[in-house]
Design an enzyme around this catalytic site. Sequence first.
Site, PDB file in Angstrom:
ATOM      1  N   ASN A 117       9.937   8.848   2.681  1.00 19.23           N
ATOM      2  CA  ASN A 117      11.994   8.215   2.456  1.00 19.23           C
ATOM      3  C   ASN A 117      12.571   9.636   2.854  1.00 19.23           C
ATOM      4  OD1 ASN A 117      14.368   8.185   1.257  1.00 19.23           O
ATOM      5  ND2 ASN A 117      13.363   5.859   1.511  1.00 19.23           N
ATOM      6  N   ARG A 118      13.408   9.932   2.536  1.00 20.68           N
ATOM      7  CA  ARG A 118      13.790  11.725   3.316  1.00 20.68           C
ATOM      8  C   ARG A 118      14.024  12.932   2.233  1.00 20.68           C
ATOM      9  NH1 ARG A 118      16.868   6.580   3.608  1.00 20.68           N
ATOM     10  NH2 ARG A 118      17.438   6.702   5.189  1.00 20.68           N
ATOM     11  N   HIS A 143      10.839  10.172   6.235  1.00 24.36           N
ATOM     12  CA  HIS A 143       8.974   9.556   6.345  1.00 24.36           C
ATOM     13  C   HIS A 143       8.572  10.854   7.749  1.00 24.36           C
ATOM     14  CE1 HIS A 143      10.446   6.194   5.085  1.00 24.36           C
ATOM     15  NE2 HIS A 143      10.768   5.314   5.841  1.00 24.36           N
ATOM     16  N   HIS A 217       4.507   1.276   4.734  1.00 20.46           N
ATOM     17  CA  HIS A 217       5.147   0.621   4.695  1.00 20.46           C
ATOM     18  C   HIS A 217       5.493  -0.414   5.444  1.00 20.46           C
ATOM     19  CE1 HIS A 217       9.931   1.023   5.713  1.00 20.46           C
ATOM     20  NE2 HIS A 217       9.767   2.428   5.872  1.00 20.46           N
ATOM     21  N   TYR A 219       6.398  -4.141   6.715  1.00 20.08           N
ATOM     22  CA  TYR A 219       7.276  -4.798   6.130  1.00 20.08           C
ATOM     23  C   TYR A 219       6.682  -6.293   6.244  1.00 20.08           C
ATOM     24  CZ  TYR A 219      10.821  -2.219   8.411  1.00 20.08           C
ATOM     25  OH  TYR A 219      11.675  -0.879   8.728  1.00 20.08           O
ATOM     26  N   ASP A 284      18.201  -1.062  -0.395  1.00 16.29           N
ATOM     27  CA  ASP A 284      17.160   0.231   0.149  1.00 16.29           C
ATOM     28  C   ASP A 284      17.697   1.680  -0.064  1.00 16.29           C
ATOM     29  OD1 ASP A 284      16.528   2.227   2.093  1.00 16.29           O
ATOM     30  OD2 ASP A 284      17.725   2.015   3.452  1.00 16.29           O
ATOM     31  N   GLN A 321      10.843   2.231  -3.266  1.00 14.30           N
ATOM     32  CA  GLN A 321      11.813   1.413  -1.771  1.00 14.30           C
ATOM     33  C   GLN A 321      11.331   0.364  -1.813  1.00 14.30           C
ATOM     34  OE1 GLN A 321      13.573   4.547  -1.799  1.00 14.30           O
ATOM     35  NE2 GLN A 321      15.009   2.608  -0.449  1.00 14.30           N
ATOM     36  N   GLU A 348       7.584   0.336  -0.940  1.00 17.44           N
ATOM     37  CA  GLU A 348       7.284   1.649  -0.529  1.00 17.44           C
ATOM     38  C   GLU A 348       6.657   2.424  -1.713  1.00 17.44           C
ATOM     39  OE1 GLU A 348       9.608   3.403   2.831  1.00 17.44           O
ATOM     40  OE2 GLU A 348      10.680   0.940   2.376  1.00 17.44           O
TER      41      GLU A 348
HETATM   42  C1  BGC Z   1      14.169   3.232   4.726  1.00 12.94           C
HETATM   43  C2  BGC Z   1      15.329   2.890   5.119  1.00 12.94           C
HETATM   44  C3  BGC Z   1      14.927   3.371   7.127  1.00 12.94           C
HETATM   45  C4  BGC Z   1      13.902   2.451   7.039  1.00 12.94           C
HETATM   46  C5  BGC Z   1      13.077   3.476   8.573  1.00 12.94           C
HETATM   47  C6  BGC Z   1      13.412   2.567   4.920  1.00 12.94           C
HETATM   48  O1  BGC Z   1      11.945   3.572   4.081  1.00 12.94           O
HETATM   49  O2  BGC Z   1      14.052   3.695   3.237  1.00 12.94           O
HETATM   50  O3  BGC Z   1      16.598   3.685   5.206  1.00 12.94           O
HETATM   51  O4  BGC Z   1      15.992   3.389   7.593  1.00 12.94           O
HETATM   52  O5  BGC Z   1      12.432   2.859   5.832  1.00 12.94           O
HETATM   53  O6  BGC Z   1      12.776   2.149   9.026  1.00 12.94           O
END
Ligand code: BGC
Length: 383
Positions: A117-118, A143, A217, A219, A284, A321, A348
């Site tokens: 994350n950020r 990330h 990460h 999906y 998100d 997340q 996540e």
């Molecule tokens: C984030 C999203 C982001 C995505 C990336 C997630 O973990 O929270 O904001 O766009 O990852 O594909």
Amino acid sequence: MRTGSSVKVWLAALAVVAAVVLAGCCERCKFQAKEKGKMSVTKEPFGQADGQAVELYTLTNKNGLRARIMTYGGILVSFETPDRQGKLADITLGFDTLEEYLKGHPYFGATIGRYGNRIGKGKFTLDGVEYKLAVNNGPNHLHGGIKGFDKVVWEAGGFENGQGVGLRLGYVSKDGEEGYPGNLACIVTYLLTNEDELRISYEATTDKATVLNLTNHTYWNLAGQGEGDILGHELMLAADRYTPVDEGLIPTGELRSVKGTPMDFTKAMEIGSRIQQVDIGGYDHNFVLNSGGGTMALAATVYERGSGRVMEIHTDQPGVQFYTGNFLDGSNKGKGKVYNKHYAFCLETQHLPDSPNRPQFPSVVLRPGEKYETVTVHRFYTK
Ligand code: BGC
């Protein structure tokens, strides 16, 4: 300039990675030689990235569950589990070829590091020194930066142990990589157990104080990848609070109660039941787990009625997340399917976003002499 002692620590770290990977290789060779039941670990060439050979490993447990993981990005390429009729389907988004991953993608199945994350404005101060990170998401760092752990080739070795079959991945991230301090030796272990769990463990050491927040990460779509959206999946999150974010998706610092809001998944709810009320186009958000982290606890349960598949997530991390594939827009085509908005969810497990700038959040600092260790378990069954 690197000091003599930090060179020593770094070499020791390299030796750790090499030893673990080699140990894995030997176990793998032995294992491939004596096929036991239906379990197996196999590997095949999967192309080249940065001039380095990339391998694809397939782990199969005794019940036939199958995980494919590649050494580029430590990416979980596919994961097949049975539905309630016993029919296997791949429940993760991704691609069939390395070339498609190399063209760029939104972190499908990837190992994320150094920071999941950020980090706001791509900078933080540690022990009085300001570090400037690679900025790759508006003004922020996301990330791990421009070339995070999802885009490097890992050393690898497959293995078998009493619990199942696995793959160890090793990578040494150099001092200054993407702006982070310290040579960091990392090991990520995927273990597919015969109890139908996918356990992902992370270990790391550093030779300089740094910050670290590793995650995966993947999906997920429990109906099968590409089989419609995930809005009908039922989700339970063991989180009474979440971290509200600003327009750049950076936490404001507040830990807000989920009570009476669309963020309340403390009792299982369909993901889509209140998603229209979430003003950023879907979920998100980082949820603050009630366990507080530090000990293994149930973080989330997801159930998909059509297939009967259930995934439980247990972790020792303080947060998770929850992301509902809001940026998938049909331009992502993978494994023979088109991925539209909300065609997958990510959970996540991690520390809270922007923790290096939030002294009130649990610490993400790793110092020389300390060992970073964390585990997340995905348990699969049907009902
Ligand atoms: C984030 C999203 C982001 C995505 C990336 C997630 O973990 O929270 O904001 O766009 O990852 O594909």
